[in-house]
Each structure stands twice: as structure tokens, then as C-alpha cells.
Design a protein around this motif. Structure first.
Motif, PDB file in Angstrom:
ATOM      1  N   GLY A  12       0.819  -1.197   0.000  1.00 29.23           N
ATOM      2  CA  GLY A  12       0.000   0.000   0.000  1.00 29.23           C
ATOM      3  C   GLY A  12       0.858   1.253   0.000  1.00 29.23           C
ATOM      4  O   GLY A  12       2.073   1.208   0.232  1.00 29.23           O
ATOM      5  N   LEU A  13       0.219   2.389  -0.243  1.00 29.69           N
ATOM      6  CA  LEU A  13       0.945   3.651  -0.356  1.00 29.69           C
ATOM      7  C   LEU A  13       1.688   3.990   0.931  1.00 29.69           C
ATOM      8  O   LEU A  13       2.852   4.425   0.893  1.00 29.69           O
ATOM      9  CB  LEU A  13      -0.035   4.775  -0.720  1.00 29.69           C
ATOM     10  N   ALA A  14       1.042   3.787   2.077  1.00 26.93           N
ATOM     11  CA  ALA A  14       1.708   4.101   3.352  1.00 26.93           C
ATOM     12  C   ALA A  14       2.957   3.250   3.540  1.00 26.93           C
ATOM     13  O   ALA A  14       4.004   3.745   3.960  1.00 26.93           O
ATOM     14  CB  ALA A  14       0.735   3.887   4.514  1.00 26.93           C
ATOM     15  N   ASN A  15       2.863   1.972   3.224  1.00 26.22           N
ATOM     16  CA  ASN A  15       4.035   1.102   3.367  1.00 26.22           C
ATOM     17  C   ASN A  15       5.109   1.426   2.335  1.00 26.22           C
ATOM     18  O   ASN A  15       6.304   1.306   2.614  1.00 26.22           O
ATOM     19  CB  ASN A  15       3.629  -0.364   3.276  1.00 26.22           C
ATOM     20  N   LYS A  16       4.707   1.834   1.139  1.00 26.72           N
ATOM     21  CA  LYS A  16       5.697   2.246   0.141  1.00 26.72           C
ATOM     22  C   LYS A  16       6.531   3.422   0.660  1.00 26.72           C
ATOM     23  O   LYS A  16       7.749   3.471   0.485  1.00 26.72           O
ATOM     24  CB  LYS A  16       5.000   2.642  -1.165  1.00 26.72           C
ATOM     25  N   ILE A  17       5.847   4.376   1.287  1.00 25.79           N
ATOM     26  CA  ILE A  17       6.541   5.529   1.848  1.00 25.79           C
ATOM     27  C   ILE A  17       7.445   5.103   3.001  1.00 25.79           C
ATOM     28  O   ILE A  17       8.560   5.614   3.168  1.00 25.79           O
ATOM     29  CB  ILE A  17       5.518   6.582   2.332  1.00 25.79           C
ATOM     30  N   SER A  18       6.988   4.141   3.787  1.00 29.08           N
ATOM     31  CA  SER A  18       7.688   3.755   5.016  1.00 29.08           C
ATOM     32  C   SER A  18       8.831   2.774   4.785  1.00 29.08           C
ATOM     33  O   SER A  18       9.753   2.691   5.606  1.00 29.08           O
ATOM     34  CB  SER A  18       6.686   3.133   5.997  1.00 29.08           C
ATOM     35  N   MET A  19       8.798   2.011   3.703  1.00 27.56           N
ATOM     36  CA  MET A  19       9.776   0.938   3.502  1.00 27.56           C
ATOM     37  C   MET A  19      11.242   1.375   3.586  1.00 27.56           C
ATOM     38  O   MET A  19      12.064   0.665   4.171  1.00 27.56           O
ATOM     39  CB  MET A  19       9.511   0.235   2.174  1.00 27.56           C
TER      40      MET A  19
END
Length: 355
Positions: A129-136
Motif C-alpha cells: 500500500g501507499l503508506a508502506n511504500k513511503i515507510s519501507m
């Protein structure tokens, strides 16, 4: 001095369920467990029900993929959330932060990174998801349910753990489930659930066809907050806005499940050996992750898939009957899917990162 862990994740029940599966393990091990989320999100409601986990609310914005006037305000909210998370994490000094994703997790991840706290992220779907993409980029390790997810993460951070299943779901009682719904053993039971927020289209088509469906089945309908409709009176129909503590009992009586295709839910149905009719969110309403999840399960023979754009009365009723007729074969394939030790894998990974 006991170890300290900070959990985060929210926006939907799917972004909380994995955390809720892990939290009791860490409490039993004597860890100091806290949770950080939004003030009014579903994560606040679910975690507060645990009673023994301190919940810390922060400011957050929603990461939208479409235009909305709220997008103008959200950067301010997210910035405020980062400051709040940074200050709290600096005081708490957790040994590790575990994030299930969702928009609320981004300020927490950034706040943890600024405090040099190790971060573990969990991604349930094939595509992040977008949030995890940012956080990875900020994570020490990324736990994934599907092996294919590793293609979307840079470096060698991913660890394939499989699906984390809430242990309490395996302890459901058929007697309690039938009593709760005032059902009998005379007809098979369908459980219909459109996710924690419900699904208006699924609710509408189900209710429109109840007069047909209830001739053969009893129906438990988890319809979503604010979507109850008391005008439907069928002996074989029981509706709830949302179910938490009794979900194990409800699933215990299910002969088949009609559901969206969120990864956490469908792997729970797989563990319980419940044949499925999956109606994934369309690409217009999502990034298409549920379609990929559903296709993967259909290829394995665990479900039938009905795309939302192809869903009308005839195809809906036909798909229900198809799944019911295929139940024995689906259940046999599910029984061969293998045992899952994901919880222990994640717990050991967290313990190793926190040293």
C-alpha cells in the motif's frame, strides 16, 4: 527492565488485526506494550477493547490517490503527527516499532526513524500500500505474506513469514454462533462481510435477493457501521454492524463466506477452511491489490471470484451456488495448504531486531 514495543497501524480493521494477533504474545512475555494511532480511527476502538494496552493518539492525514480539498490540510496534520510521534517515542524509548501500515503509520515510522528506533513493517497484500511504500526505506525489516511482494522492496529487507492468523479465531463455538444468530442446523449458513467499513453494493445486492437466498441458506450479514436496515424480516437473516469478540463463533457456523479480498481476512478463512466467494474492490476504488489477492486464491482452488463490475442479481446467485457445490473440493485443497507458523516467525524477528 522489561522490553518495550510500540505498535501502529490503522484506517481499517485489516491494518489492526495482525497487531491484535501479536499483542497478547508480547504481553505474556512481559513486554511493555503500547499502541499509537489516530484519535477516532477504528484502531482506537479495537485496541481500547483490549483494556491492558495504552493507546496514544496523534494527528494524521489521509494519503489519497485522488483530488480532495482535504489534501490541502493533510500535510499540516501529518507534520503535526510526526512531531507528536517523535516526542512521544523519544520519551518512551521503545526497543522496536512494529507497523501494520495504513496512513496513520507514516508519522509514527518517521518519528521512530528520527529517534533511531528499529522499525519492522508488515505488508499483507501482494503489492504494498501507499503508506508502506513511503515507510519501507525507513524499515529494518519488512515482513511479507506473499513471496512476490519482495519484488516491490529494495535491498534485502523482506522476510517471507506467511499470513499472521489471530489465534482466537481458531477457538470458535458452533453452539455459541447458532445461539447468537438464533439459527438452527436445518440450513447451511452464509457469512457475508464487506470489510470493517462495509460495502454498500454488496449490502444492496444481498438484501435484494434475500427472498431467493433464504430458501436454501441462513445468512449472517456483517454490513458495516451505519448500514443496518431493520426493514428486512427473515427468520434466516441476522445482521450486525460489526462483530469483534463473537467473530470466531460466527465463522465457526459458516459453510461459506462472501467477502472482499483483503489479505488478512482471506487467509483467516483459509486457515478455518471456509470456502469463499470473493468480490474484490475494483481498480476504480483501490490500487487493484484485492483483485490480485483473489486471483491468487482462485488459482489455488480456494474460492470463486466475482468482479464488482460483473456483479448483478443473476451472477451473484449463480456464484453462491457454484461455491456451495464446490465446497468439498475447496475444503480438501485448503486442508493441504500446509500449517502456518507466521506468528512465531514474526515474534522471533521482533525479538532479534530489538536486541
Amino acid at each position: 527492565m522489561s522490553k518495550r514495543i510500540l505498535f501502529t497501524g490503522g484506517g481499517s480493521a485489516g491494518h489492526v488485526s495482525v497487531n491484535m494477533a501479536l499483542i497478547p504474545r508480547f504481553i505474556d512475555m512481559g513486554w511493555d506494550v503500547k499502541y499509537m494511532g489516530s484519535k477516532q480511527g477504528i484502531e482506537a476502538e479495537l485496541i481500547n477493547k483490549l483494556g491492558n494496552v495504552e493507546y496514544i493518539s496523534i494527528s494524521t492525514g489521509k494519503l489519497r490517490r485522488y483530488f480532495d480539498w482535504e489534501n490541502i490540510k493533510d500535510p499540516v496534520r501529518v507534520t503535526k503527527g510526526i512531531i507528536q510521534a517523535y516526542q512521544y517515542i523519544r520519551e518512551m524509548k521503545p526497543d522496536v516499532v512494529f507497523s501494520k501500515g495504513g496512513f496513520v503509520s507514516v508519522p509514527v515510522i518517521i518519528g521512530a526513524r528520527l529517534n533511531r528506533v528499529p522499525i519492522i513493517i508488515h505488508e499483507s497484500d501482494i503489492t504494498p500500500g501507499l503508506a508502506n511504500k513511503i515507510s519501507m526505506p525507513f524499515a529494518s525489516k519488512i515482513c511479507v505474506t506473499f513471496p512476490e511482494t519482495a519484488e516491490h522492496a529494495k535491498d534485502n529487507k523482506t522476510v517471507h513469514v506467511g499470513a499472521v492468523i489471530r489465534e482466537e479465531l481458531m477457538r470458535g463455538s458452533v453452539i455459541r454462533g447458532l445461539t447468537l444468530c438464533d439459527f438452527t442446523r436445518s440450513k447451511p449458513v452464509i457469512v457475508v462481510m464487506g470489510g470493517s467499513l462495509g460495502s454498500q453494493r454488496m449490502n444492496e445486492i444481498l438484501r435484494r435477493n434475500l427472498h431467493h437466498i433464504t430458501t436454501k441458506f441462513q445468512v449472517v450479514h456483517i454490513c458495516g457501521k451505519g448500514q443496518m436496515d431493520p426493514s428486512y424480516h427473515y427468520r434466516e437473516y441476522k445482521q450486525f454492524e460489526y462483530i469483534h469478540d463473537e467473530l470466531a463463533d460466527i465463522l465457526a457456523i459458516a459453510d461459506l463466506v462472501i467477502s472482499r479480498a483483503g489479505s488478512n481476512s482471506i487467509f483467516e478463512f483459509l486457515a478455518l477452511k471456509k470456502p469463499m466467494l470473493l468480490i474484490p474492490l475494483s481498480k476504480e476504488a483501490s490500487r487493484g491489490d484485492q483483485i490480485l489477492n483473489a486471483q491468487s486464491f482462485k488459482s489455488a482452488g480456494y474460492c470463486e471470484v466475482l468482479l464488482e463490475e460483473e456483479m448483478h442479481d443473476d451472477t451473484f446467485l449463480m456464484a453462491i451456488n457454484d461455491v456451495f457445490e464446490q465446497r468439498p473440493d475447496m475444503m480438501e485443497r485448503m486442508s493441504k495448504s500446509g500449517s502456518n507458523d507466521a506468528i512465531n516467525k514474526v515474534v522471533e524477528l521482533i525479538k532479534s531486531i530489538s536486541k
